[in-house]
Enzyme design. Structure first.
Site, PDB file in Angstrom:
ATOM      1  N   ASP A  19       0.766  -1.140  -0.114  1.00 37.13           N
ATOM      2  CA  ASP A  19      -0.157   0.103  -0.134  1.00 37.13           C
ATOM      3  C   ASP A  19       0.963   1.285   0.021  1.00 37.13           C
ATOM      4  O   ASP A  19       0.500   2.299   0.581  1.00 37.13           O
ATOM      5  CB  ASP A  19      -0.970  -0.039   1.356  1.00 37.13           C
ATOM      6  CG  ASP A  19      -1.948  -1.014   1.179  1.00 37.13           C
ATOM      7  OD1 ASP A  19      -1.930  -1.975   0.177  1.00 37.13           O
ATOM      8  OD2 ASP A  19      -2.816  -1.055   1.839  1.00 37.13           O
ATOM      9  N   LYS A 117      -7.157  -5.068  -3.035  1.00 39.18           N
ATOM     10  CA  LYS A 117      -7.748  -5.532  -2.011  1.00 39.18           C
ATOM     11  C   LYS A 117      -8.754  -4.431  -1.387  1.00 39.18           C
ATOM     12  O   LYS A 117      -8.485  -3.150  -1.570  1.00 39.18           O
ATOM     13  CB  LYS A 117      -6.817  -6.128  -1.000  1.00 39.18           C
ATOM     14  CG  LYS A 117      -5.890  -5.078  -0.442  1.00 39.18           C
ATOM     15  CD  LYS A 117      -4.965  -5.317   0.605  1.00 39.18           C
ATOM     16  CE  LYS A 117      -4.103  -4.092   1.108  1.00 39.18           C
ATOM     17  NZ  LYS A 117      -4.826  -3.310   1.850  1.00 39.18           N
ATOM     18  N   CYS A 162      -2.068  -2.385   7.444  1.00 40.70           N
ATOM     19  CA  CYS A 162      -1.857  -3.565   6.351  1.00 40.70           C
ATOM     20  C   CYS A 162      -0.743  -4.311   6.321  1.00 40.70           C
ATOM     21  O   CYS A 162      -0.754  -5.627   5.902  1.00 40.70           O
ATOM     22  CB  CYS A 162      -2.285  -2.775   5.018  1.00 40.70           C
ATOM     23  SG  CYS A 162      -3.934  -2.122   4.952  1.00 40.70           S
TER      24      CYS A 162
HETATM   25  C1  VGL Z   1      -4.670   0.830   5.498  1.00 37.48           C
HETATM   26  C2  VGL Z   1      -6.362   1.631   6.781  1.00 37.48           C
HETATM   27  C3  VGL Z   1      -7.407   1.617   5.980  1.00 37.48           C
HETATM   28  C4  VGL Z   1      -3.416   0.308   5.139  1.00 37.48           C
HETATM   29  C5  VGL Z   1      -5.941   0.727   4.593  1.00 37.48           C
HETATM   30  O1  VGL Z   1      -2.962   0.511   4.097  1.00 37.48           O
HETATM   31  O2  VGL Z   1      -2.828   0.181   6.426  1.00 37.48           O
HETATM   32  N1  VGL Z   1      -4.988   1.404   6.609  1.00 37.48           N
HETATM   33  N2  VGL Z   1      -7.052   0.869   4.809  1.00 37.48           N
END
Ligand code: VGL
Ligand code: ZN
Length: 216
Positions: A19, A117, A162
């Protein structure tokens, strides 16, 4: 000099870069504090791995994890969804928007797979492997097993969501799993970082530094 491990990477190792997207970087909708500090170490690390996989948080508008989808609720509050507790987030990583793009500062042309995802409207997915209902699979474990990988290294954003959930699921799927601390940064809301560290240790996920990896 402090003693330190030396880790040689090979053909059965894969780096999962979690991410590293515009919305999680400074100025983004859900900016992780100091999030851009992961980019240089990840770019160095990636050169030490033949095999790299990226994850991409990829939500439809009105996603159940967005505070804006719940009347009178604010970001970083917690609510109960059909599968259990859910932290509510600012709208982020909406499919096809600039904020959902993987950072252009990542320099990993040899990355082999981008796994998206969080695309099911009613279920969050911190993990690259399994959604937050803990049942719905992304298919990543099957992909990695079919390719014969045995060891997984995780880095990116955010360490306590994540990255941690991806590492925990990697360990649960039977991979030897390391989380690369200095190539990750945390959100740290309501004790999330401490909880992640406890869960990772209990699951046998090793926390390492990128300089331990030969060639990184
Ligand atoms: C994430 C919160 C919501 C992350 C993704 O990548 O850690 N955190 N969506
Ligand atoms: Zn998300």
């Amino acid at each position: 000099m402090a003693e330190r491990a030396t880790i040689e990477t090979g053909d059965s190792d894969v780096l999962i870069v979690v991410d590293v997207q515009v919305d999680f970087l400074p100025g983004g909708a859900l900016a992780v504090p100091d999030g851009d500090a992961v980019i240089a170490p990840i770019n160095r690390l990636a050169k030490a791995f033949r095999h790299v996989v990226l994850t991409q948080d990829w939500h439809p508008e009105g996603h159940a994890s967005f505070a804006s989808s719940h009347p009178a609720r604010q970001p970083f509050e917690t609510t109960e969804l059909h599968y259990g507790q859910q932290v509510l987030w600012p709208d982020h990583c909406i499919q096809g928007t600039p904020g959902a793009e993987i950072s252009r500062d990542l320099d990993i042309p040899h990355a082999q797979l981008v796994i998206r995802k969080g695309y099911n409207a009613g279920i969050d997915s911190y993990s690259g492997f399994k959604e937050a209902d803990r049942r719905t699979s992304t298919g990543l474990a099957g992909y990695l097993k079919e390719r014969g990988f045995r060891r997984i290294f995780c880095a990116g954003l955010a360490l306590d969501f994540c990255v941690a959930w991806t590492a925990l699921d990697a360990a649960e799927a039977g991979f030897e799993t390391c989380l690369i601390e200095d190539a990750s940064r945390a959100i740290d809301t309501n004790g999330s970082l401490e909880k992640a560290r406890r869960d990772l240790e209990a699951a046998g996920v090793r926390t390492i530094m990128s300089e331990w990896i030969v060639g990184a």
